[in-house]
Design a protein around this motif. Structure first.
Motif, short mmCIF file in Angstrom:
data_model
loop_
_atom_site.label_atom_id
_atom_site.label_comp_id
_atom_site.label_asym_id
_atom_site.label_seq_id
_atom_site.Cartn_x
_atom_site.Cartn_y
_atom_site.Cartn_z
N GLN A 7 -24.42 67.68 30.56
CA GLN A 7 -24.66 68.20 29.39
C GLN A 7 -23.66 69.12 29.24
N VAL A 8 -22.66 69.13 28.05
CA VAL A 8 -21.70 70.36 27.78
C VAL A 8 -21.87 70.59 26.45
N PRO A 9 -22.63 71.80 26.13
CA PRO A 9 -22.71 72.33 24.88
C PRO A 9 -21.63 72.71 24.22
N ASP A 10 -20.46 73.01 24.59
CA ASP A 10 -19.24 73.25 23.80
C ASP A 10 -18.60 71.88 23.79
N GLU A 11 -18.27 71.35 22.81
CA GLU A 11 -17.48 70.06 22.63
C GLU A 11 -16.18 70.26 22.76
N SER A 12 -15.52 71.58 22.86
CA SER A 12 -14.04 71.67 23.15
C SER A 12 -13.79 71.45 24.46
N LEU A 13 -14.85 71.70 25.48
CA LEU A 13 -14.65 71.50 26.81
C LEU A 13 -14.84 70.27 27.06
N VAL A 14 -15.29 69.28 26.81
CA VAL A 14 -15.55 68.03 26.81
C VAL A 14 -14.43 67.20 27.63
N SER A 15 -13.18 67.43 27.06
CA SER A 15 -12.15 66.53 27.45
C SER A 15 -11.93 67.26 28.78
N LYS A 16 -11.80 68.42 29.03
CA LYS A 16 -11.48 68.93 30.41
C LYS A 16 -12.55 68.64 31.51
N VAL A 17 -13.57 68.60 31.17
CA VAL A 17 -14.58 68.19 32.18
C VAL A 17 -14.39 66.61 32.30
N LYS A 18 -14.18 65.97 31.52
CA LYS A 18 -13.93 64.36 31.78
C LYS A 18 -12.65 64.56 32.69
N GLN A 19 -11.62 65.03 32.25
CA GLN A 19 -10.56 65.15 33.43
C GLN A 19 -10.75 65.68 34.68
N ALA A 20 -11.55 66.51 34.71
CA ALA A 20 -11.98 67.20 36.02
C ALA A 20 -12.78 66.19 36.87
N CYS A 21 -13.62 65.55 36.39
CA CYS A 21 -14.57 64.38 36.87
C CYS A 21 -13.77 63.29 37.58
N LYS A 22 -12.87 62.91 36.66
CA LYS A 22 -11.79 61.58 36.97
C LYS A 22 -11.14 62.15 38.20
N MET A 23 -10.83 63.43 38.68
CA MET A 23 -10.10 63.74 39.87
C MET A 23 -11.02 63.82 41.00
N LEU A 24 -12.24 63.69 40.84
CA LEU A 24 -13.05 63.81 42.09
C LEU A 24 -13.01 62.44 42.77
N MET A 25 -12.84 62.46 44.20
CA MET A 25 -12.93 61.26 44.98
C MET A 25 -14.21 60.58 44.96
N GLY A 26 -13.94 59.22 44.57
CA GLY A 26 -15.17 58.21 44.67
C GLY A 26 -15.83 57.99 43.11
N VAL A 27 -15.25 58.79 42.25
CA VAL A 27 -15.70 58.64 40.79
C VAL A 27 -14.96 57.40 40.38
N ALA A 28 -16.05 56.50 39.81
CA ALA A 28 -15.59 55.06 39.37
C ALA A 28 -15.03 55.15 37.88
N SER A 29 -15.90 55.79 37.06
CA SER A 29 -15.70 55.91 35.68
C SER A 29 -16.43 56.99 35.11
N VAL A 30 -15.74 57.62 33.83
CA VAL A 30 -16.29 58.73 33.31
C VAL A 30 -16.57 58.21 31.86
N LYS A 31 -17.87 58.47 31.40
CA LYS A 31 -18.11 57.92 29.84
C LYS A 31 -18.55 59.16 29.11
N VAL A 32 -17.97 59.23 27.80
CA VAL A 32 -18.80 60.31 27.12
C VAL A 32 -19.52 59.82 25.88
N GLN A 33 -20.70 60.24 25.92
CA GLN A 33 -21.76 59.88 24.93
C GLN A 33 -22.22 61.14 24.11
N LYS A 34 -21.60 61.02 22.72
CA LYS A 34 -22.37 62.12 21.87
C LYS A 34 -23.80 61.84 21.66
N ASP A 35 -24.71 62.78 21.29
CA ASP A 35 -25.89 63.00 20.78
C ASP A 35 -26.44 62.12 19.63
#
Length: 76
Positions: A7-35
């Protein structure tokens, strides 16, 4: 497969968190879902409202000029 929910309360950081997660070894996909936005409550869609309007339509309503008259009618 395991699912990790962030859960990322600051929406301006969502894209950066998504990019960081994609760089982790073993991550198959990253999806963003808004409330989901909460639905507004519409009293006119309720069964109680429809029953009340049916009572009005068929004259099953009593009117009082004051609360005192109501109490008098009820024997209070």
């Amino acid at each position: 497969m395991a699912t990790l929910v962030l859960q990322v309360p600051d929406e301006s950081l969502v894209s950066k968190v998504k990019q960081a997660c994609k760089m982790l070894m073993g991550v198959a996909s990253v999806k963003v879902q808004k409330d989901a936005k909460p639905k507004e409550y519409d009293v006119t869609k309720t069964a109680g409202y429809r029953e009340a309007m049916d009572d009005v339509k068929h004259g099953r309503v009593t009117h009082y000029d004051s609360l005192k008259d109501f109490y008098k009618e009820m024997g209070l």
